[in-house]
Design a protein around this motif. Structure first.
Motif, PDB file in Angstrom:
ATOM      1  N   GLN A  75       0.832  -1.201   0.000  1.00  0.00           N
ATOM      2  CA  GLN A  75       0.000   0.000   0.000  1.00  0.00           C
ATOM      3  C   GLN A  75       0.867   1.252   0.000  1.00  0.00           C
ATOM      4  N   GLY A  76       1.977   1.204   0.766  1.00  0.00           N
ATOM      5  CA  GLY A  76       2.884   2.347   0.768  1.00  0.00           C
ATOM      6  C   GLY A  76       3.509   2.569  -0.591  1.00  0.00           C
ATOM      7  N   ARG A  77       3.913   1.461  -1.255  1.00  0.00           N
ATOM      8  CA  ARG A  77       4.483   1.609  -2.597  1.00  0.00           C
ATOM      9  C   ARG A  77       3.452   2.152  -3.572  1.00  0.00           C
ATOM     10  N   GLU A  78       2.210   1.655  -3.446  1.00  0.00           N
ATOM     11  CA  GLU A  78       1.162   2.157  -4.344  1.00  0.00           C
ATOM     12  C   GLU A  78       0.882   3.631  -4.083  1.00  0.00           C
ATOM     13  N   SER A  79       0.851   4.010  -2.798  1.00  0.00           N
ATOM     14  CA  SER A  79       0.638   5.417  -2.471  1.00  0.00           C
ATOM     15  C   SER A  79       1.785   6.280  -2.984  1.00  0.00           C
ATOM     16  N   ALA A  80       3.018   5.780  -2.810  1.00  0.00           N
ATOM     17  CA  ALA A  80       4.170   6.535  -3.310  1.00  0.00           C
ATOM     18  C   ALA A  80       4.123   6.654  -4.829  1.00  0.00           C
ATOM     19  N   ARG A  81       3.680   5.562  -5.496  1.00  0.00           N
ATOM     20  CA  ARG A  81       3.595   5.614  -6.951  1.00  0.00           C
ATOM     21  C   ARG A  81       2.550   6.640  -7.403  1.00  0.00           C
TER      22      ARG A  81
ATOM     23  N   GLU B 298       1.518   9.239  -5.670  1.00  0.00           N
ATOM     24  CA  GLU B 298       2.049  10.574  -5.386  1.00  0.00           C
ATOM     25  C   GLU B 298       3.082  10.991  -6.433  1.00  0.00           C
ATOM     26  N   GLN B 299       3.921  10.015  -6.854  1.00  0.00           N
ATOM     27  CA  GLN B 299       4.906  10.333  -7.871  1.00  0.00           C
ATOM     28  C   GLN B 299       4.240  10.686  -9.191  1.00  0.00           C
ATOM     29  N   GLU B 300       3.194   9.923  -9.542  1.00  0.00           N
ATOM     30  CA  GLU B 300       2.483  10.230 -10.780  1.00  0.00           C
ATOM     31  C   GLU B 300       1.821  11.596 -10.694  1.00  0.00           C
ATOM     32  N   LEU B 301       1.241  11.920  -9.523  1.00  0.00           N
ATOM     33  CA  LEU B 301       0.627  13.231  -9.349  1.00  0.00           C
ATOM     34  C   LEU B 301       1.665  14.333  -9.449  1.00  0.00           C
ATOM     35  N   ALA B 302       2.819  14.110  -8.818  1.00  0.00           N
ATOM     36  CA  ALA B 302       3.871  15.117  -8.889  1.00  0.00           C
ATOM     37  C   ALA B 302       4.365  15.302 -10.312  1.00  0.00           C
ATOM     38  N   GLU B 303       4.521  14.171 -11.024  1.00  0.00           N
ATOM     39  CA  GLU B 303       4.968  14.292 -12.411  1.00  0.00           C
ATOM     40  C   GLU B 303       3.922  15.003 -13.269  1.00  0.00           C
TER      41      GLU B 303
ATOM     42  N   LEU C 238       8.925  19.424  -5.699  1.00  0.00           N
ATOM     43  CA  LEU C 238       8.333  18.178  -6.157  1.00  0.00           C
ATOM     44  C   LEU C 238       9.379  17.220  -6.711  1.00  0.00           C
ATOM     45  N   ARG C 239      10.385  17.769  -7.371  1.00  0.00           N
ATOM     46  CA  ARG C 239      11.376  16.914  -8.031  1.00  0.00           C
ATOM     47  C   ARG C 239      12.468  16.446  -7.083  1.00  0.00           C
ATOM     48  N   TYR C 240      12.986  17.343  -6.252  1.00  0.00           N
ATOM     49  CA  TYR C 240      14.165  17.041  -5.444  1.00  0.00           C
ATOM     50  C   TYR C 240      13.906  17.040  -3.937  1.00  0.00           C
ATOM     51  N   GLY C 241      12.741  17.448  -3.496  1.00  0.00           N
ATOM     52  CA  GLY C 241      12.509  17.552  -2.053  1.00  0.00           C
ATOM     53  C   GLY C 241      13.326  18.689  -1.455  1.00  0.00           C
ATOM     54  N   ASP C 242      14.079  18.371  -0.400  1.00  0.00           N
ATOM     55  CA  ASP C 242      14.892  19.391   0.271  1.00  0.00           C
ATOM     56  C   ASP C 242      16.330  19.411  -0.211  1.00  0.00           C
TER      57      ASP C 242
END
Length: 412
Positions: free
Chosen positions: A205-211, A213-218, A384-388
């Motif tokens: 679920q964490g990987r799916e959520s991260a995916r 979020e990554q798609e949303l960020a992209e 979004l791309r690099y964080g901090d």
């Protein structure tokens, strides 16, 4: 009327007692081993107490062996062995005088009947005498001997006071403890399996959520990349319309650079990254268009070392920095100014600097509120791309003007 389908062979059918056992196993799995050990000891103690108060003592058959011997010149000797299975072995010896050899007879009485060894016709008298002697010893006609033989025979079947007894409740208690131990082991194994499954599900679920979020960020990054400064296009088209009538040569030059800028910009909008060389080409076309509009009020130089021109950065990331330098630094200044764009590789980081010698970003921003939205877009893209790990700093330049420093992790 509907017919119920039989359960699938792949679906396990659990019986009620199996469910009950699994529930007990799950409950036992929640116990600590200290608690389980304490409860097991209490069960064993309770079983022992029930045996003490409810179960009467029993006798256990034992084997007895005794020997009697008479005194005198014609001494007779009788040995009796009584086994636990009820078998009796009698060995008798008889002699007429001390100097004569003894006459021996062995009688074995068991499940197979009576077996007599030493029954020779010459020994008939010895046999009769031996049995007569055995009768005297057993009946106690000779003092001191009969009581011992009778006690041996009486004690041969069941032993009194041997200290052994059956313990059914202790046996049940041991069986219960072993059963509970097995159930606890099964429950603990089941809990570990369930925890592993839950951890795997949470990780998935964490990987799916991260995916997602990554798609949303992209998607947000692609949306930001496709944003073209509308004022730049409107002003360029308006200036192009004026130049067509008054200065066709300049109009043609501006139109050529606008076409090159749109060609490069639209291509970079469709990709996530571009090289410093591609960014330099796009900035050159943009600055040439602005040069036609500002004429001699705009000077610039782009200095990217050859070893850095292949470094990749997010597409269309540098133009908003140059636009802000012109809008807030050079255009408010009557005589205009110059822009210096260069890059460096410092401590595994790529640092791109945009400097201008205009009025300064702070004073211009105060005079024109609501500006600087391009820099906000750049900061959002970096986050979004690099964080901090990426940063954008705006400082005053020595001698006047503004210095914008963009710091990125060195591309892997």
């Amino acid at each position: 009327m509907t017919a119920s389908l039989p359960p699938s062979p792949t679906e396990p059918v659990q019986r009620p007692w199996v469910n009950a056992a699994l529930q007990v196993a799950d409950a036992l799995a929640s116990w600590s081993w200290w608690k389980f050990t304490g409860v097991s000891l209490l069960i064993l103690i309770a079983g022992s107490m029930l045996d003490d108060y409810l179960v009467p003592p029993v006798r256990q058959p034992v084997a007895v062996k005794t020997t009697t011997q008479s005194e005198g010149p014609g001494a007779d000797r009788v040995a009796i062995n009584v086994g636990t299975g009820g078998s009796v072995v009698i060995q008798a010896e008889s002699r007429r005088a001390a100097s004569e050899p003894a006459q021996k007879i062995k009688i074995d009485i068991g499940d197979q009947g009576v077996h007599i060894d030493g029954l020779d016709p010459k020994d008939q008298e010895a046999l009769q005498k031996a049995f007569a002697g055995f009768g005297r010893h057993f009946s106690g006609s000779q003092a001191g001997d009969g009581t011992q033989v009778q006690a041996a025979v009486a004690d041969a079947s069941w032993g009194a006071g041997m200290g052994w007894r059956e313990e059914p409740f202790v046996g049940l208690a041991k069986l219960l403890v072993v059963s509970l131990l097995i159930l606890k082991v099964i429950g603990s194994s089941k809990r570990r399996e369930l925890r592993a499954q839950a951890a795997a599900a949470a990780a998935e679920q964490g990987r799916e959520s991260a995916r997602l979020e990554q798609e949303l960020a992209e998607a947000r990054l692609r949306q930001m990349q496709t944003q073209i400064e509308p004022h730049f296009l409107f002003n360029t088209l308006a200036a192009l319309q004026q130049l067509i009538a008054s200065q066709p040569d300049k109009a043609a030059e501006m139109n050529r650079h606008l076409i090159d800028w749109l060609r490069s910009g639209l291509q970079q909008m469709r990709q996530e990254h571009s090289t410093l060389a591609e960014e330099a080409q796009l900035l050159g076309d943009y600055l040439h268009i602005m040069k036609v509009r500002m004429e001699g009020r705009l000077q610039w130089q782009i200095r990217f070392a050859p070893e850095l021109r292949g470094a990749q950065i997010p597409s269309l990331l540098l133009q908003p920095l140059v636009e802000n330098a012109i809008a807030h630094g050079l255009e408010p200044r009557a005589e205009g100014g110059s822009i210096d764009i260069h890059a460096e590789h410092i401590d595994q980081r790529l640092q791109v600097v945009v400097e201008d010698d205009g009025v300064g970003f702070q004073s211009s921003a105060m005079q024109r509120p609501g500006q600087g939205l391009g820099l906000d877009s750049v900061r959002s893209r970096l986050k979004l791309r690099y964080g901090d790990t990426a940063s954008l700093h705006i400082t005053a330049r020595d001698g006047g003007g503004t210095r914008i420093t963009l710091s990125l992790p060195w591309p892997a």
